[in-house]
Enzyme design. Structure first.
Site, mmCIF file in Angstrom:
data_model
loop_
_atom_site.group_PDB
_atom_site.id
_atom_site.type_symbol
_atom_site.label_atom_id
_atom_site.label_comp_id
_atom_site.label_asym_id
_atom_site.label_seq_id
_atom_site.Cartn_x
_atom_site.Cartn_y
_atom_site.Cartn_z
ATOM 1 N N CYS A 84 26.381 14.181 25.622
ATOM 2 C CA CYS A 84 25.264 13.947 24.879
ATOM 3 C C CYS A 84 25.487 14.736 23.467
ATOM 4 C CB CYS A 84 23.817 14.463 25.136
ATOM 5 S SG CYS A 84 23.536 16.068 26.136
ATOM 6 N N HIS B 2 19.025 18.706 26.618
ATOM 7 C CA HIS B 2 19.716 17.469 26.276
ATOM 8 C C HIS B 2 19.595 17.437 24.482
ATOM 9 C CE1 HIS B 2 20.704 13.110 25.909
ATOM 10 N NE2 HIS B 2 19.671 12.736 25.204
#
Length: 608
Positions: free
Chosen positions: A309, A531
């Site tokens: 990510c 994230h």
């Protein structure tokens, strides 16, 4: 999307702690970096996954509504059990209910009627949830969920790709890569002549083929901008498909150099901390693919599963830079909506983004592009092939234009599904910076660049944003102690085109410096919930004198069904949320840049 029990349970616990205002316990939970397969992005998604939509609506209308999804679920299950005990229907939805004699009652989500409380609603303390130790910020920042173990060498995409090619084409490509100029020229001219002799005479584009496939002999390098990377598949000859990988004749230019075994070993040592380390399936099968499902989100990249990510978020930031800012200042009239873009514009922005990142890593003087080839480097005793690293071809570039041309010729190895595009970019960035200089950039030179469980480390993200693999997010170098016992914490050395905000600053685990908080362009990588995603504003002149503006938020992994536009108002001061209010982590990240500002989600459900 069907979610597994672990993902739903983790989301329920997080939602409960947030709604109860237990931020300290929540931060301890997040510090444990619990590995789950999927991240639930909003309460709406959570209620759908748990089949609680009707219960949520009824709960809102109740005199004393329950505050969390976990309480709703417990209430629903208790209600079902009571219905079965009383001989009611199976699902406990509409059958008659017997009210409890207890004076302490709460709302029943399935029936809209009250029933006795099964347990106290008092929130648990941190001790009750178990002791949790916070890990070092620099090692926990930026970890997203990841799936699966590293695949075996036999199952690697490159091995599958190699085995699918005909012997004659393999031999020809290897001859080109050994520097056979005559063969290379012949292959390139064949592709061009075939292209001019067929599609161009009819005025058609390669991307208009009705069979959604393309042939090498029909493709010219300049046509790469027109490809729909999300749906087209290239074949080398009729009937020979490459499993989603795009390969062009131009990628076989003979000036590339096969990676040496020593360089391949050093790369893996840096990334994994061991020369035997391997990428898992999430990395090996992640290329750069744009969102094809929602026209308003077509500028966005798509991440299939957790892991890379951080790489995707940084590339997304530079795509936004080149789509909406470079050469486009002042042309966006309505900044509350992201303009729709064409495939050609997105492809060009992706190429510029990749070149921008790689060139920055080479200090603007040189660069290296690393893409897979069909032939492995000569192995030696003690080196364990991973099926990818030792097959890299390295193209050295001394100018930015040369870098752009090299990426464009090899763009097939970065885009589409499945390709290892994120790995090619990471290796290109590392080799452009050099392995030795990356070690010098970091607080702990011998530590691995990849985070635990194949998550992106902050060092990796900083390398792609700033060109240096610094371990920290503050400005410059912070000195701790004096004399020979002094230690140095290395941060961001210079101005940044795109910035970064992090939930860890909200939790006071770090302090992001002004260079990342106030980048050249109003684009920020967002580190929230372990994230990485992206947020941006479309006003190139956004500064602290602007008191009301829109922030566009996009999560490559979030499978968004709508465009999130958050209105930020710095003229309104918001007090810290109390125990009764749940606040989105995205809002916390925004307020690390604009303290105490009001944030309006404009009708969308906040993301938690």
């Amino acid at each position: 999307m069907d979610l597994d029990a672990s993902s739903l349970a983790y989301a329920l616990v997080r939602e409960y702690l947030s709604r109860k205002g237990l931020s300290s316990v929540l931060s301890l939970l997040e510090a444990q970096n619990v590995s789950v397969q999927h991240r639930v992005g909003s309460r709406s998604d959570l209620s759908k996954a748990l089949r609680l939509e009707k219960a949520v609506r009824r709960n809102k209308e109740a005199p004393q509504p329950l505050g969390t999804m976990l309480e709703l679920l417990v209430a629903k299950q208790t209600d079902k059990a009571r219905a079965r005990d009383k001989g009611g229907d199976h699902d406990g939805g509409d059958g008659p209910k017997t009210s409890s004699s207890s004076s302490s009652s709460t709302y029943s989500p399935s029936s809209g009627r009250p029933f006795a409380r099964a347990a106290s609603s008092t929130a648990p303390s941190a001790k009750q949830l178990g002791a949790a130790s916070s890990r070092d910020f620099s090692t926990t920042l930026g970890r997203s969920p990841s799936l699966g173990a590293a695949p075996s060498n036999e199952g690697s995409p490159i091995r599958s790709l190699s085995s699918s090619l005909s012997t004659s084409f393999t031999r020809r490509l290897e001859e080109d890569r050994r520097g056979d100029a005559a063969t290379s020229t012949s292959l390139s001219s064949t592709a061009r002549s075939g292209r001019r002799g067929s599609a161009k005479r009819t005025g058609s584009k390669a991307a208009t083929r009705t069979d959604a496939t393309m042939l090498v002999e029909d493709l010219e390098v300049d046509d790469m901008d027109d490809l729909d990377f999300g749906h087209k598949t290239l074949v080398l000859s009729r009937g020979q498909q490459l499993g989603g990988a795009l390969v062009t004749g131009a990628s076989a230019v003979g000036r590339g150099k096969a990676i040496s075994v020593s360089t391949a070993s050093a790369l893996r040592q840096l990334v994994f901390g061991t020369k035997d380390g391997t990428f898992n399936a999430e990395w090996l099968r992640q290329g750069f693919v744009f969102n094809q499902d929602h026209p308003d989100l077509s500028y966005g990249l798509v991440q299939h599963k957790g892991g890379p990510c951080g790489v995707l978020a940084v590339v997304q930031g530079f795509i936004i830079k080149h789509l909406f800012f470079v050469g486009h200042a002042g042309v966006i009239a309505d900044r509350s909506r992201v303009p729709r873009t064409s495939e050609k514009q997105r492809s060009a922005a992706l190429l510029e983004a990749l070149a921008d990142i790689i060139w920055r890593c080479g200090d603007g003087s040189h660069s290296v592009v690393a893409v897979p080839s069909l032939k492995a480097a000569n192995t030696r005793p003690g080196y364990k092939p991973d099926g990818l690293t030792e097959k890299m071809m390295l193209y050295s570039c001394s100018t930015l234009d040369e870098l752009r041309s090299t990426i464009k010729s090899n763009l097939a190895f970065f885009v589409g599904d499945p390709t290892s595009g994120v790995i090619s970019l990471l290796y290109s960035a590392i080799l452009s910076r050099s392995i030795e200089r990356i070690r010098e950039d970091r607080d702990e030179p011998e530590s691995r660049l990849m985070g635990q469980h194949s998550y992106c480390s902050l060092d990796m993200v900083n390398l792609l944003i700033t060109g240096r693999a610094s371990t920290n997010v503050h400005d410059g170098i912070v000195t701790l102690g004096e004399g020979p016992d002094a230690s140095y914490l290395k941060g961001v050395r210079g101005p940044c085109d795109i910035g970064l905000v992090t939930l860890y600053e909200h939790y006071k685990s770090c302090k992001v410096g002004e260079r990342l908080k106030r980048p050249t362009y109003p684009i920020w990588v967002v580190n929230s919930e372990s994230h990485f995603s992206i947020m941006f504003n479309l006003n190139p002149n956004l500064d602290d004198s602007t008191t009301r503006f829109d922030i566009h938020y996009y999560d490559e992994l979030g499978k968004q069904q709508e465009a999130y536009v958050l209105t930020v108002d710095t003229s309104r001061r918001v007090r810290p949320a109390g125990q009764e209010k749940m606040v989105s982590p995205i809002e916390h990240c925004i307020r690390t840049r604009w303290p105490a500002c009001a944030v309006d989600w404009n009708g969308s459900d906040p993301l938690y």
